[in-house]
Design an enzyme around this catalytic site. Structure first.
Site, PDB file in Angstrom:
ATOM      1  N   ASN A 189      26.502-116.518  41.758  1.00  0.00           N
ATOM      2  CA  ASN A 189      27.330-116.678  40.570  1.00  0.00           C
ATOM      3  C   ASN A 189      27.936-118.074  40.511  1.00  0.00           C
ATOM      4  O   ASN A 189      28.602-118.432  39.544  1.00  0.00           O
ATOM      5  CB  ASN A 189      28.451-115.626  40.554  1.00  0.00           C
ATOM      6  CG  ASN A 189      27.899-114.223  40.343  1.00  0.00           C
ATOM      7  OD1 ASN A 189      27.024-114.020  39.521  1.00  0.00           O
ATOM      8  ND2 ASN A 189      28.412-113.258  41.100  1.00  0.00           N
TER       9      ASN A 189
ATOM     10  N   GLU B 120      31.107-106.219  49.352  1.00  0.00           N
ATOM     11  CA  GLU B 120      31.951-105.651  48.289  1.00  0.00           C
ATOM     12  C   GLU B 120      31.634-104.183  48.028  1.00  0.00           C
ATOM     13  O   GLU B 120      32.431-103.463  47.429  1.00  0.00           O
ATOM     14  CB  GLU B 120      31.801-106.463  47.000  1.00  0.00           C
ATOM     15  CG  GLU B 120      30.437-106.404  46.375  1.00  0.00           C
ATOM     16  CD  GLU B 120      30.245-107.488  45.321  1.00  0.00           C
ATOM     17  OE1 GLU B 120      30.015-107.120  44.159  1.00  0.00           O
ATOM     18  OE2 GLU B 120      30.314-108.674  45.646  1.00  0.00           O
TER      19      GLU B 120
ATOM     20  N   TYR C 247      19.680-101.946  37.496  1.00  0.00           N
ATOM     21  CA  TYR C 247      20.730-102.968  37.538  1.00  0.00           C
ATOM     22  C   TYR C 247      21.618-102.933  36.301  1.00  0.00           C
ATOM     23  O   TYR C 247      22.709-103.499  36.298  1.00  0.00           O
ATOM     24  CB  TYR C 247      20.135-104.369  37.701  1.00  0.00           C
ATOM     25  CG  TYR C 247      19.272-104.554  38.935  1.00  0.00           C
ATOM     26  CD1 TYR C 247      19.303-103.633  39.994  1.00  0.00           C
ATOM     27  CD2 TYR C 247      18.417-105.639  39.058  1.00  0.00           C
ATOM     28  CE1 TYR C 247      18.505-103.802  41.110  1.00  0.00           C
ATOM     29  CE2 TYR C 247      17.624-105.815  40.177  1.00  0.00           C
ATOM     30  CZ  TYR C 247      17.661-104.895  41.199  1.00  0.00           C
ATOM     31  OH  TYR C 247      16.868-105.068  42.305  1.00  0.00           O
TER      32      TYR C 247
ATOM     33  N   HIS D 252      10.409 -98.831  42.345  1.00  0.00           N
ATOM     34  CA  HIS D 252      11.617 -99.300  43.024  1.00  0.00           C
ATOM     35  C   HIS D 252      11.781 -98.697  44.432  1.00  0.00           C
ATOM     36  O   HIS D 252      12.118 -99.397  45.386  1.00  0.00           O
ATOM     37  CB  HIS D 252      12.842 -98.988  42.157  1.00  0.00           C
ATOM     38  CG  HIS D 252      14.005 -99.896  42.401  1.00  0.00           C
ATOM     39  ND1 HIS D 252      14.909-100.225  41.428  1.00  0.00           N
ATOM     40  CD2 HIS D 252      14.419-100.555  43.511  1.00  0.00           C
ATOM     41  CE1 HIS D 252      15.833-101.036  41.925  1.00  0.00           C
ATOM     42  NE2 HIS D 252      15.551-101.243  43.191  1.00  0.00           N
TER      43      HIS D 252
ATOM     44  N   SER E 258       8.060-101.315  46.164  1.00  0.00           N
ATOM     45  CA  SER E 258       9.277-101.840  46.778  1.00  0.00           C
ATOM     46  C   SER E 258       9.818-100.797  47.756  1.00  0.00           C
ATOM     47  O   SER E 258       9.628 -99.592  47.563  1.00  0.00           O
ATOM     48  CB  SER E 258      10.321-102.144  45.692  1.00  0.00           C
ATOM     49  OG  SER E 258      11.486-102.710  46.253  1.00  0.00           O
TER      50      SER E 258
ATOM     51  N   PRO F  11      24.070-109.261  55.255  1.00  0.00           N
ATOM     52  CA  PRO F  11      25.201-108.415  54.824  1.00  0.00           C
ATOM     53  C   PRO F  11      25.972-108.934  53.615  1.00  0.00           C
ATOM     54  O   PRO F  11      26.731-108.176  53.008  1.00  0.00           O
ATOM     55  CB  PRO F  11      26.122-108.407  56.057  1.00  0.00           C
ATOM     56  CG  PRO F  11      25.274-108.863  57.196  1.00  0.00           C
ATOM     57  CD  PRO F  11      24.246-109.771  56.626  1.00  0.00           C
TER      58      PRO F  11
ATOM     59  N   LYS G  84      11.472-102.935  37.488  1.00  0.00           N
ATOM     60  CA  LYS G  84      11.166-101.847  38.420  1.00  0.00           C
ATOM     61  C   LYS G  84      11.380-100.476  37.772  1.00  0.00           C
ATOM     62  O   LYS G  84      12.318-100.278  36.998  1.00  0.00           O
ATOM     63  CB  LYS G  84      12.045-101.957  39.672  1.00  0.00           C
ATOM     64  CG  LYS G  84      11.978-103.316  40.353  1.00  0.00           C
ATOM     65  CD  LYS G  84      12.859-103.366  41.591  1.00  0.00           C
ATOM     66  CE  LYS G  84      12.968-104.785  42.105  1.00  0.00           C
ATOM     67  NZ  LYS G  84      13.892-105.613  41.296  1.00  0.00           N
TER      68      LYS G  84
ATOM     69  N   ASP H  18      14.134-111.494  38.829  1.00  0.00           N
ATOM     70  CA  ASP H  18      13.854-110.187  39.410  1.00  0.00           C
ATOM     71  C   ASP H  18      14.880-109.191  38.890  1.00  0.00           C
ATOM     72  O   ASP H  18      16.066-109.263  39.213  1.00  0.00           O
ATOM     73  CB  ASP H  18      13.924-110.269  40.938  1.00  0.00           C
ATOM     74  CG  ASP H  18      13.579-108.934  41.570  1.00  0.00           C
ATOM     75  OD1 ASP H  18      12.378-108.624  41.679  1.00  0.00           O
ATOM     76  OD2 ASP H  18      14.511-108.175  41.923  1.00  0.00           O
TER      77      ASP H  18
END
Length: 318
Positions: free
Chosen positions: A271, A224, A50, A112, A166, A219, A79, A45
């Site tokens: 990650n 960050e 991004y 988007h 979206s 959350p 998107k 996705d």
């Protein structure tokens, strides 16, 4: 359980568990995509916003070259960003993203946000983000019908096999279905135990619209960014931890399974390689009806991704 959802118009089978590329860094993105494919992920996705589509495409190309997959084995979603809603910019934006990926078509292309912002050429700024060149947000007056009609043209030209929306609520879905020649096939929305959105999910099922839930861990992704709004992490919530322990699963697996059992698709990101593998295994067990109700009972209508937090005039969820 099923691992795909069949889309109403095309009959295409969209994987229920994909890998979300939001906040995957450019430096790690190619390897992340390659390794995710290696472990069995078949949906990615993405979005022009991004800023990592080129690197994601490099990871996919390497996986195809090494014989891990063929192009048709992998589902790529991208998107349309808010600055490209005018009819003359929709195809340009889609082709720009396709070029970054090194692809000829997207399996799914989404609007988007139902928000149109002032156009910024990608040669001037990319990704264009929310803010204009003066650092301010500049809404403009392109109606969604104009955008959707241009999205339909992408299907006609073979640039997108499926199109969708979206960050939209029921009123927008109702309106788009009034004029759509090609109906949206997928709605992607923020959905987690703090924001369960049952009426929206029910309406989508009535329309035959597949739903993809993003921010499944609540959350977690927003800490960050300083945008978690003080909420307790769902991955550390006592209720989730207890259910995870009882089922001998991780909290993340429980949160993903809760969505899947409602017929929703999910697009977690990690990650961490071990968690990346664990997340994919959320199709291998079932939560009891009692567990499902308990998790849904955590709902507090907490929306973490709300444009109104950036600009008061963008109150699309008011």
């Amino acid at each position: 359980m099923a691992t795909t959802v069949t889309l109403k118009r095309t009959g295409d089978k969209m994987p229920l568990v994909g890998f979300g590329l939001w906040k995957v860094t450019k430096e790690t993105c190619a390897d992340t995509v390659y390794n995710a494919i290696k472990e069995g992920y078949r949906l990615f996705d993405a979005a022009s916003d991004y800023g990592n589509e080129k690197e994601a495409g490099e990871g996919l190309a390497r996986a195809i070259k090494d014989g891990l997959v063929k192009r048709e084995d992998v589902w790529i979603t991208s998107k349309l960003w808010n600055t490209n809603h005018a009819k003359e910019h929709v195809e340009e934006a889609c082709k720009y993203s396709l070029d970054l990926w090194g692809l000829e078509y997207f399996d799914l292309y989404l609007v988007h946000f139902p928000i149109s912002l002032e156009y910024i050429p990608p040669s001037t700024k990319f990704p264009q983000e929310w803010w204009g060149l003066d650092g301010k947000i500049h809404p403009n007056k392109v109606p969604l019908q104009e955008t959707w009609t241009a999205m339909e043209t992408l299907v006609d030209k073979g640039l997108a096999k499926n199109i969708g929306l979206s960050n939209c609520q029921g009123s927008i879905l109702l309106d788009v279905h009034r004029y759509a020649r090609i109906e949206p096939q997928v709605l992607q929305v923020e959905l987690h135990p703090y924001l369960t959105q049952e009426p929206l999910v029910k309406y989508c099922k009535l329309l035959g619209l597949a739903v993809t839930a993003y921010s499944s861990f609540g959350p977690q992704s927003y800490v960050e960014l300083g945008a978690h709004k003080g909420a307790t992490s769902l991955l550390e919530h006592d209720v989730i931890a207890s259910i995870a322990s009882k089922n001998q699963k991780t909290p993340a697996q429980v949160l993903l399974r809760w969505a899947l059992q409602q017929g929703l698709a999910v697009i977690p990101k990690s990650n961490n390689h071990q968690r990346l593998v664990q997340n994919l295994a959320c199709t291998s067990f079932e939560l009891s009806e009692e567990d499902m109700k308990t998790i849904s009972g955590l709902n507090i209508n907490l929306r973490l991704n709300d444009p109104v937090d950036l600009e008061p005039s963008l109150a699309i969820f008011a």
